[in-house]
Design a protein around this motif. Structure first.
Motif, PDB file in Angstrom:
ATOM      1  N   PRO A  63       0.763  -1.062  -0.111  1.00  0.00           N
ATOM      2  CA  PRO A  63       0.022   0.064   0.101  1.00  0.00           C
ATOM      3  C   PRO A  63       0.830   1.174   0.133  1.00  0.00           C
ATOM      4  CG  PRO A  63      -0.007  -0.986   2.055  1.00  0.00           C
ATOM      5  CD  PRO A  63       0.827  -1.881   1.226  1.00  0.00           C
ATOM      6  N   VAL A  65       2.774   4.568   1.024  1.00  0.00           N
ATOM      7  CA  VAL A  65       3.368   5.086   2.340  1.00  0.00           C
ATOM      8  C   VAL A  65       2.585   6.030   3.019  1.00  0.00           C
ATOM      9  CG1 VAL A  65       5.021   5.527   3.629  1.00  0.00           C
ATOM     10  CG2 VAL A  65       5.439   3.784   2.032  1.00  0.00           C
ATOM     11  N   GLU A  66       1.893   6.055   4.131  1.00  0.00           N
ATOM     12  CA  GLU A  66       1.479   7.229   4.819  1.00  0.00           C
ATOM     13  C   GLU A  66       2.552   8.062   5.280  1.00  0.00           C
ATOM     14  OE1 GLU A  66      -0.589   6.015   8.105  1.00  0.00           O
ATOM     15  OE2 GLU A  66      -2.208   4.844   7.169  1.00  0.00           O
ATOM     16  N   ASP A  67       2.525   9.201   4.660  1.00  0.00           N
ATOM     17  CA  ASP A  67       3.589  10.232   5.044  1.00  0.00           C
ATOM     18  C   ASP A  67       3.312  11.676   5.700  1.00  0.00           C
ATOM     19  OD1 ASP A  67       6.556  10.432   5.177  1.00  0.00           O
ATOM     20  OD2 ASP A  67       6.848  10.670   3.276  1.00  0.00           O
ATOM     21  N   GLU A  68       2.049  11.280   6.407  1.00  0.00           N
ATOM     22  CA  GLU A  68       1.588  12.728   6.735  1.00  0.00           C
ATOM     23  C   GLU A  68       2.372  13.284   7.703  1.00  0.00           C
ATOM     24  OE1 GLU A  68      -1.823  10.522   7.916  1.00  0.00           O
ATOM     25  OE2 GLU A  68      -0.999   9.689   9.841  1.00  0.00           O
ATOM     26  N   ASP A  69       3.273  12.730   8.250  1.00  0.00           N
ATOM     27  CA  ASP A  69       3.808  13.008   9.568  1.00  0.00           C
ATOM     28  C   ASP A  69       5.335  13.792   9.005  1.00  0.00           C
ATOM     29  OD1 ASP A  69       5.088   9.995  10.823  1.00  0.00           O
ATOM     30  OD2 ASP A  69       4.828  10.669   8.812  1.00  0.00           O
ATOM     31  N   ALA A  70       5.823  13.795   7.786  1.00  0.00           N
ATOM     32  CA  ALA A  70       6.964  14.071   7.372  1.00  0.00           C
ATOM     33  C   ALA A  70       6.812  15.558   6.821  1.00  0.00           C
ATOM     34  CB  ALA A  70       7.624  13.132   6.540  1.00  0.00           C
ATOM     35  N   THR A  71       7.270  16.364   7.270  1.00  0.00           N
ATOM     36  CA  THR A  71       7.495  17.893   6.976  1.00  0.00           C
ATOM     37  C   THR A  71       8.751  18.218   6.688  1.00  0.00           C
ATOM     38  OG1 THR A  71       7.532  18.779   9.273  1.00  0.00           O
ATOM     39  CG2 THR A  71       5.417  18.006   8.372  1.00  0.00           C
ATOM     40  N   GLU A  73      10.163  20.903   7.925  1.00  0.00           N
ATOM     41  CA  GLU A  73      10.582  21.069   9.505  1.00  0.00           C
ATOM     42  C   GLU A  73      11.131  19.745  10.216  1.00  0.00           C
ATOM     43  OE1 GLU A  73       7.402  22.535  11.477  1.00  0.00           O
ATOM     44  OE2 GLU A  73       7.537  24.705  10.969  1.00  0.00           O
ATOM     45  N   ASP A  74      10.576  18.718   9.812  1.00  0.00           N
ATOM     46  CA  ASP A  74      11.089  17.341  10.395  1.00  0.00           C
ATOM     47  C   ASP A  74      12.514  17.167   9.841  1.00  0.00           C
ATOM     48  OD1 ASP A  74       7.903  15.787  10.431  1.00  0.00           O
ATOM     49  OD2 ASP A  74       8.963  16.707  12.090  1.00  0.00           O
ATOM     50  N   TYR A  75      12.422  17.129   8.439  1.00  0.00           N
ATOM     51  CA  TYR A  75      13.971  17.093   8.035  1.00  0.00           C
ATOM     52  C   TYR A  75      14.895  18.198   8.457  1.00  0.00           C
ATOM     53  CZ  TYR A  75      11.250  13.839   4.918  1.00  0.00           C
ATOM     54  OH  TYR A  75      10.437  12.873   4.319  1.00  0.00           O
ATOM     55  N   ALA A  78      15.883  16.691  11.718  1.00  0.00           N
ATOM     56  CA  ALA A  78      16.797  15.552  11.650  1.00  0.00           C
ATOM     57  C   ALA A  78      18.162  15.954  11.366  1.00  0.00           C
ATOM     58  CB  ALA A  78      16.198  14.599  10.764  1.00  0.00           C
ATOM     59  N   GLU A  81      19.943  17.622  13.996  1.00  0.00           N
ATOM     60  CA  GLU A  81      20.138  16.410  15.193  1.00  0.00           C
ATOM     61  C   GLU A  81      21.678  15.927  14.737  1.00  0.00           C
ATOM     62  OE1 GLU A  81      18.153  12.513  16.453  1.00  0.00           O
ATOM     63  OE2 GLU A  81      17.222  13.727  15.313  1.00  0.00           O
TER      64      GLU A  81
END
Lengths: 90, 168
Positions: A63, A65-71, A73-75, A78, A81
């Motif tokens: 199926p 990929v649900e990628d609703e949480d990757a923005t 800002e997240d990258y 990361a 980090e």
């Protein structure tokens, strides 16, 4: 002493585990399932194998990929980090 | 009552073992040894400030392609979750976000291989309302939920260890 479980989604075994789960199983069944899972077939790109309750593998289309949480800002977070604080797009 | 003979050095060894646990130095009457042993704490108690913990493992049969609802045995809604798997060393292998329910601050657990986010936070993940509700509803006294993206997912056949718990 650990209790062993298998977890279902309809006709599929989605996971095994300890602690809690859908159906308690013996340690022997757990170890057998672990062997089966760790020796699953390798799927071609775009496909995956799901484990049926009869311990056969069924090839299905993977199926999306649900990628609703990757923005963005997240990258950026990361990268920060990892110590990367400046970069340019290429 | 049947009577048995026991060597004095055996009794001394038992008494020494008890004193080793209690820190005492006084002679112990053999008739009191059972009580002395009963009073020794078995250890393994919870750290101060933690009221309950439950540990478990989760081994997915297939790579997760959607969020995974993981059963736990705490018997209460946890307010902390730590997840770990041996041998996962790259960021792509870190597997997942653990999406904690409201009240848990955003944490980046780089050292242990798990990112923990509070859902819906302004500077954390950007779940839409539906996802937020799903995560909230998955945090129960029997399950918690982990998310995945194109970069982070639970790997099939990898045994993830977790501990869930409740602060006092």
């Amino acid at each position: 002493m650990d209790k062993y479980y298998k977890n279902f989604d309809g006709d599929y075994i989605v996971a095994i585990g300890t602690g809690n789960g859908d159906e308690e199983i013996t340690k022997e069944e757990y170890e057998n399932l672990l062997f089966v899972i760790r020796n699953r077939p390798t799927a071609e790109p775009g496909y995956e194998y799901k484990l049926r309750t009869d311990l056969t593998w069924e090839r299905v289309e993977a199926p999306p990929v649900e990628d609703e949480d990757a923005t963005e800002e997240d990258y950026i977070a990361a990268l920060a980090e990892l110590g990367v604080t400046s970069y340019e797009e290429v | 009552m049947a009577e048995y003979m026991i060597q004095g050095e055996t009794l001394t060894a038992i008494a020494d073992a008890i004193r080793g646990k209690t820190g005492g130095a006084s002679p112990i009457d053999p008739a009191q040894m059972a009580a002395e042993i009963s009073n020794i704490s078995a250890g393994g108690g919870l750290p101060a400030g933690i009221s309950a913990v439950s540990v478990g493992t989760y081994t997915p049969a297939s790579e997760t392609t959607s969020s995974a609802k993981i059963p736990h045995g705490l018997g209460d809604v946890p307010n902390f979750v730590v997840m770990y798997a041996d041998g996962l060393v790259t960021s792509a292998d870190f597997a997942t976000y653990i999406c904690a329910f409201a009240g848990i601050p955003q944490l980046l657990e780089a050292g242990v291989g798990v990112r923990m986010y509070r859902h819906g936070s302004a500077n954390g993940s950007s779940f839409n309302n539906g996802a937020t509700l799903a995560y909230e509803s998955a945090y129960t006294n029997t399950t918690f939920m982990v998310a995945q993206s194109s970069s982070y997912k639970l790997k099939a056949g990898t045994t993830y260890k977790f501990v869930v718990g409740k602060f006092a």
